[in-house]
Design a protein around this motif. Structure first.
Motif, PDB file in Angstrom:
ATOM      1  N   LEU A   1       0.795  -1.229   0.000  1.00 53.02           N
ATOM      2  CA  LEU A   1       0.000   0.000   0.000  1.00 53.02           C
ATOM      3  C   LEU A   1       0.828   1.280   0.000  1.00 53.02           C
ATOM      4  O   LEU A   1       0.314   2.361   0.242  1.00 53.02           O
ATOM      5  CB  LEU A   1      -0.973  -0.014   1.204  1.00 53.02           C
ATOM      6  N   HIS A   2       2.128   1.170  -0.253  1.00 49.96           N
ATOM      7  CA  HIS A   2       2.948   2.382  -0.297  1.00 49.96           C
ATOM      8  C   HIS A   2       4.117   2.159  -1.242  1.00 49.96           C
ATOM      9  O   HIS A   2       5.049   1.416  -0.918  1.00 49.96           O
ATOM     10  CB  HIS A   2       3.450   2.712   1.123  1.00 49.96           C
ATOM     11  N   CYS A   3       4.051   2.792  -2.430  1.00 55.73           N
ATOM     12  CA  CYS A   3       5.199   2.748  -3.330  1.00 55.73           C
ATOM     13  C   CYS A   3       5.206   3.993  -4.206  1.00 55.73           C
ATOM     14  O   CYS A   3       4.214   4.715  -4.275  1.00 55.73           O
ATOM     15  CB  CYS A   3       5.187   1.479  -4.184  1.00 55.73           C
ATOM     16  N   HIS A   4       6.321   4.257  -4.824  1.00 64.55           N
ATOM     17  CA  HIS A   4       6.500   5.454  -5.648  1.00 64.55           C
ATOM     18  C   HIS A   4       6.761   5.064  -7.099  1.00 64.55           C
ATOM     19  O   HIS A   4       7.152   3.929  -7.381  1.00 64.55           O
ATOM     20  CB  HIS A   4       7.660   6.289  -5.103  1.00 64.55           C
ATOM     21  N   THR A   5       6.553   6.034  -7.999  1.00 68.13           N
ATOM     22  CA  THR A   5       6.820   5.807  -9.421  1.00 68.13           C
ATOM     23  C   THR A   5       7.603   7.003  -9.962  1.00 68.13           C
ATOM     24  O   THR A   5       7.925   7.930  -9.220  1.00 68.13           O
ATOM     25  CB  THR A   5       5.510   5.700 -10.225  1.00 68.13           C
TER      26      THR A   5
ATOM     27  N   ASP B   1       2.655   8.478  -4.611  1.00 67.11           N
ATOM     28  CA  ASP B   1       3.741   9.419  -4.870  1.00 67.11           C
ATOM     29  C   ASP B   1       3.635  10.613  -3.921  1.00 67.11           C
ATOM     30  O   ASP B   1       2.641  10.771  -3.211  1.00 67.11           O
ATOM     31  CB  ASP B   1       3.718   9.832  -6.348  1.00 67.11           C
ATOM     32  N   HIS B   2       4.693  11.435  -3.939  1.00 63.94           N
ATOM     33  CA  HIS B   2       4.768  12.561  -3.002  1.00 63.94           C
ATOM     34  C   HIS B   2       3.892  13.729  -3.430  1.00 63.94           C
ATOM     35  O   HIS B   2       3.452  13.813  -4.582  1.00 63.94           O
ATOM     36  CB  HIS B   2       6.212  13.062  -2.898  1.00 63.94           C
ATOM     37  N   THR B   3       3.701  14.676  -2.502  1.00 61.10           N
ATOM     38  CA  THR B   3       3.018  15.944  -2.798  1.00 61.10           C
ATOM     39  C   THR B   3       4.070  17.067  -2.754  1.00 61.10           C
ATOM     40  O   THR B   3       5.174  16.851  -2.244  1.00 61.10           O
ATOM     41  CB  THR B   3       1.886  16.196  -1.786  1.00 61.10           C
TER      42      THR B   3
ATOM     43  N   ILE C   1      -1.817   8.268  -2.494  1.00 62.54           N
ATOM     44  CA  ILE C   1      -0.923   9.419  -2.382  1.00 62.54           C
ATOM     45  C   ILE C   1      -0.165   9.317  -1.053  1.00 62.54           C
ATOM     46  O   ILE C   1      -0.680   8.746  -0.087  1.00 62.54           O
ATOM     47  CB  ILE C   1      -1.719  10.761  -2.429  1.00 62.54           C
ATOM     48  N   GLU C   2       1.068   9.800  -1.041  1.00 69.28           N
ATOM     49  CA  GLU C   2       1.770  10.013   0.220  1.00 69.28           C
ATOM     50  C   GLU C   2       1.748  11.518   0.442  1.00 69.28           C
ATOM     51  O   GLU C   2       2.573  12.246  -0.119  1.00 69.28           O
ATOM     52  CB  GLU C   2       3.207   9.483   0.180  1.00 69.28           C
ATOM     53  N   CYS C   3       0.773  11.966   1.213  1.00 69.54           N
ATOM     54  CA  CYS C   3       0.516  13.398   1.354  1.00 69.54           C
ATOM     55  C   CYS C   3       1.295  13.971   2.543  1.00 69.54           C
ATOM     56  O   CYS C   3       1.195  13.457   3.655  1.00 69.54           O
ATOM     57  CB  CYS C   3      -0.984  13.613   1.543  1.00 69.54           C
TER      58      CYS C   3
ATOM     59  N   THR D   1       6.347  -1.355   1.773  1.00 72.14           N
ATOM     60  CA  THR D   1       7.770  -1.285   1.409  1.00 72.14           C
ATOM     61  C   THR D   1       8.241   0.133   1.130  1.00 72.14           C
ATOM     62  O   THR D   1       9.426   0.402   1.193  1.00 72.14           O
ATOM     63  CB  THR D   1       8.059  -2.104   0.143  1.00 72.14           C
ATOM     64  N   ASP D   2       7.325   1.072   0.770  1.00 72.47           N
ATOM     65  CA  ASP D   2       7.764   2.405   0.354  1.00 72.47           C
ATOM     66  C   ASP D   2       8.760   2.246  -0.809  1.00 72.47           C
ATOM     67  O   ASP D   2       9.752   2.969  -0.908  1.00 72.47           O
ATOM     68  CB  ASP D   2       8.423   3.131   1.538  1.00 72.47           C
ATOM     69  N   ALA D   3       8.458   1.279  -1.700  1.00 68.85           N
ATOM     70  CA  ALA D   3       9.391   0.949  -2.783  1.00 68.85           C
ATOM     71  C   ALA D   3       9.518   2.114  -3.754  1.00 68.85           C
ATOM     72  O   ALA D   3       8.536   2.783  -4.085  1.00 68.85           O
ATOM     73  CB  ALA D   3       8.895  -0.285  -3.531  1.00 68.85           C
ATOM     74  N   HIS D   4      10.733   2.356  -4.219  1.00 70.18           N
ATOM     75  CA  HIS D   4      10.980   3.358  -5.252  1.00 70.18           C
ATOM     76  C   HIS D   4      11.416   2.686  -6.553  1.00 70.18           C
ATOM     77  O   HIS D   4      11.837   3.340  -7.486  1.00 70.18           O
ATOM     78  CB  HIS D   4      12.033   4.352  -4.785  1.00 70.18           C
ATOM     79  N   SER D   5      11.363   1.362  -6.572  1.00 72.01           N
ATOM     80  CA  SER D   5      11.755   0.591  -7.757  1.00 72.01           C
ATOM     81  C   SER D   5      11.139  -0.792  -7.611  1.00 72.01           C
ATOM     82  O   SER D   5      10.622  -1.135  -6.537  1.00 72.01           O
ATOM     83  CB  SER D   5      13.276   0.456  -7.818  1.00 72.01           C
TER      84      SER D   5
HETATM   85 ZN   LIG Z   1       7.137   7.051   0.487  1.00 74.95          ZN
END
Ligand SMILES: [Zn+2]
Ligand SMILES: [Zn+2]
Length: 536
Positions: A309-313, A341-343, A380-382, A496-500
Motif C-alpha cells: 500500500l505504499h510505493c513510488h513511481t 507518490d509525493h506531494t 498518495i503520500e501526502c 515497502t515504500d518501494a521506489h523501484s
Molecule cells: Zn514514500
C-alpha cells in the motif's frame, strides 16, 4: 560467479577506493552498481558475456570493464593491488577497535605494517607513538582497545538488509545457518553469527579465514572464531558437533537474557528437539528477545500479505512506471498495489499537484485495463504541513483510494507541537495510514519527538492504521512500537515504500518487524482482500 559474489567484490573495491581517497563519485557509483546487481533476478555474469550489462542502471563503460575482468578472470587487478597496498585486514581490525580507516592506513604506511598481527606487535612494542599524528592519548586508546579486543563491540550496528547479505553469504559459503541478531531480524545488527555443524571444526575454521568477506581474525578457539570485515564488523563463527547443532543454534540466536532464562540447554541435533526436551513450545526467532516460554501466537507470515500500500513511481522520486510497478506486484502474487507518490511540500523531489493526480489517474486506469483482475490503487503520500494541514485539498484527497499521511520536513519540532501536528492530520477523514510514524533513520537521525500513546488514541478513534515501513534504514514503526500499537488496539500496515521494482522485495523486512511486535495476520490491514481496503 553469482550476483551476490560479484556485488561483494564491487563493494570491496568501493571500500578500498574510499581508503585510497579516490573520487567519491566513483566509489558511490561502484556501491550503487553493487546494490543493483545484488537485487537482480537474472545472472549478471551472463549479461556481461552477452555484452548487455550496460543496460543495467548505473553501469557505465568503467564499471562494465571491471565486471568483464571479474567474470573472465575471477578477479579485478586494481582490487588485488589495493588489497596489497592498503592492508584491508589491518583496516578492518582498526575499524573494529574504533580507529578511522585513514588513521589505520596512516599507521600501516608509517610503520610498514601489513597485517593485523603486525599492528598488535607494533602496539605492544610501543612503536605507535613514533607515528606523526599519533599522540599519547591516541596511543593509549589503541592499546586499551587492543587489550579488550575480544569483547569489543562495533559502535553502531549494521543495517538489517546488509547484515542479512553478509551473514547469509558467509553461511552459504560454509554450509551453515545464519544466527545472532540477523535471525531475530533486529533493525540494527550487532551480534552477527553463523552456526555450522562439523564433527571436525578445523576445515570450516580454515575456510572461514579464507573468505573474501573476512579480513582479519580477532578471536580463535577450537570450535569458534570471530573475524572482522573490512568495515570492522565482527562476525562470529560457531561450529558444533552434529548432535549438538540445535543447542548451538538456540544459544547463538536468542538475545542473552532470553537464552539465560532457558539454560541449562539440553544437547540436541535440531532446535525442535531442544525445545521439546525443555518442555517449552518452539519459539519464532523474532520473539527471542526477552525471556519467554509460553505458547507463541500465530505470527503474520509473508504469504499472508495480499498487496503493498505504499510505493513510488517516476511521477515523483521512483524509478519505475505505474504499469511496471503494478506488473511486478502482480508477479509477487499480490491482488493490489497502491501508488503513493509525493506531494509538492516534500521539497527535495517532485511532488504531485491536483492536476498531476488527475493525469496519473488516467495512467493508472490504463494499467488496470492491462493488469486486471489485479488492481493498481490511486493513492498518495501526502505531506503533513507544519501546522497539521495536509498538502492537498480535501476534495482531491477524498477522491483517492488510499491516503498515506507523512511528516517529512520540520522534524525537529518539540513533542507537543509534533504530536498536535500529526493528530490534526489523522482527523482528516481521507487519511487511512500514518507513514513511518517516528521518522527515524537508523544510526543517522533520531526519532521525531512524537507522543505515540496519544497518536494511538487518535488513530483508534479515527480508524487510521500505522505503517511498518520496510525501507532498511527506517523499519518504522519498530517491533517494539508495533507491540505498543497492537496493545492499544491500533491496526498496522506492512509496506515497502518501494521506489523501484527491487524495492518491493523489502516486504520481508516489514513483515519481520511486525512479527517482532507480535503481530498476527488479523492485525495487518493488507492481509485483507481488495474489497476490505476499498470499503475501509
Ligand atoms: Zn514514500
Ligand atoms: Zn515518506
Amino acid at each position: 560467479m553469482n550476483n551476490p559474489q560479484i556485488a561483494d567484490r564491487l563493494d570491496a573495491l568501493a571500500s578500498l577506493l574510499e581508503l585510497a581517497e579516490a573520487n567519491p563519485y566513483t566509489t558511490r557509483a561502484y556501491r550503487r552498481a553493487a546494490e543493483t546487481i545484488r537485487g537482480m533476478p537474472t545472472p549478471v555474469a551472463e549479461l556481461v558475456r552477452t555484452g548487455r550489462v550496460r543496460e543495467l542502471r548505473g553501469v557505465g563503460p568503467g564499471i562494465e570493464a571491471r565486471l568483464r575482468e571479474l567474470v573472465e578472470t575471477g578477479e579485478i587487478a586494481e582490487l588485488a593491488e589495493l588489497e596489497r597496498e592498503l592492508a584491508p585486514d589491518l583496516v578492518g581490525l582498526g575499524r573494529y577497535l574504533g580507529l578511522g580507516a585513514r588513521r589505520s592506513v596512516q599507521l600501516a604506511r608509517a610503520l610498514g605494517l601489513r597485517t593485523a598481527d603486525e599492528l598488535r606487535e607494533a602496539a605492544a612494542a610501543g612503536q605507535l607513538r613514533n607515528v606523526p599524528g599519533i599522540g599519547p592519548k591516541t596511543e593509549a586508546q589503541i592499546l586499551e582497545a587492543l587489550a579488550r579486543e575480544a569483547d569489543s563491540r562495533p559502535r553502531s550496528g549494521t543495517l538489517l538488509n546488509r547484515a542479512i547479505e553478509l551473514v547469509g553469504g558467509i553461511a552459504e559459503a560454509l554450509g551453515g545457518e545464519p544466527a545472532g541478531d540477523v535471525r531475530r531480524w533486529r533493525d540494527s545488527c550487532e551480534a552477527l553469527a553463523v552456526v555450522c555443524a562439523a564433527a571436525d571444526p578445523a576445515p570450516i575454521l580454515a575456510r572461514f579465514v579464507e573468505l573474501p568477506q573476512i579480513v582479519a581474525l580477532v578471536e580463535q578457539e577450537e570450535r569458534r572464531a570471530v573475524g572482522v570485515t573490512v568495515e570492522g564488523v565482527p562476525i562470529e563463527l560457531v561450529t558444533a558437533a552434529p548432535e549438538r547443532l540445535g543447542t548451538a543454534l538456540v544459544r547463538a540466536t536468542g538475545a542473552p537474557a532470553y537464552v539465560a532464562a532457558l539454560e541449562p540447554l539440553p544437547d540436541a541435533p535440531d532446535e525442535e528437539a531442544v525445545y521439546r526436551a525443555l518442555g517449552v513450545p518452539w519459539c519464532p526467532p523474532e520473539l527471542r528477545e526477552a525471556p519467554f516460554c509460553g505458547e507463541p501466537p500465530a505470527l503474520v507470515e509473508p504469504r499472508d500479505i495480499r498487496g503493498d500500500l505504499h510505493c513510488h513511481t517516476t511521477w515523483s522520486d521512483g524509478r519505475t512506471s505505474v504499469e511496471e510497478m503494478g506488473r511486478a506486484a502482480r508477479a509477487r502474487g499480490y491482488d493490489y498495489l497502491a501508488i503513493c507518490d509525493h506531494t509538492p511540500a516534500v521539497g527535495a523531489v517532485r511532488g504531485l499537484t491536483a492536476d498531476d493526480i488527475r493525469r496519473q489517474a488516467e495512467e493508472i486506469a490504463a494499467a488496470n485495463a492491462v493488469l486486471a483482475p489485479f488492481r493498481v490503487l490511486r493513492g498518495i503520500e501526502c505531506d503533513i504541513l507544519p501546522d497539521g494541514r495536509l498538502d492537498l485539498a480535501d476534495d482531491v484527497l477524498a477522491n483517492l483510494e488510499w491516503v498515506q499521511a507523512s511528516v517529512h520536513g520540520g522534524q525537529r519540532m518539540p513533542e507537543r507541537e509534533m504530536t498536535k501536528r500529526v493528530e490534526e492530520a489523522l482527523r482528516n477523514p481521507s487519511v487511512r495510514c500514518l507513514s513511518h510514524p517516528k521518522g527515524r533513520y537508523i544510526n543517522r537521525r533520531p526519532e521525531n519527538a512524537l507522543n505515540l500513546e496519544r497518536v494511538f488514541e487518535v488513530a483508534l478513534e479515527e480508524g487510521v492504521a500505522l505503517e511498518v515501513n520496510g525501507l532498511p534504514p527506517r523499519l518504522d514503526l519498530s517491533g517494539e512500537h508495533v507491540r505498543d500499537a497492537l496493545r492499544a488496539g491500533v491496526e498496522i500496515v506492512c509496506s515497502t515504500d518501494a521506489h523501484s521494482v527491487a524495492g518491493l522485495g523489502n516486504m520481508g523486512l516489514s513483515v519481520a518487524t511486525a512479527r517482532r511486535g507480535w503481530a498476527t495476520a488479523a492485525d495487518v490491514v493488507n492481509t485483507r482482500p481488495l474489497g476490505a481496503i476499498l470499503g475501509g
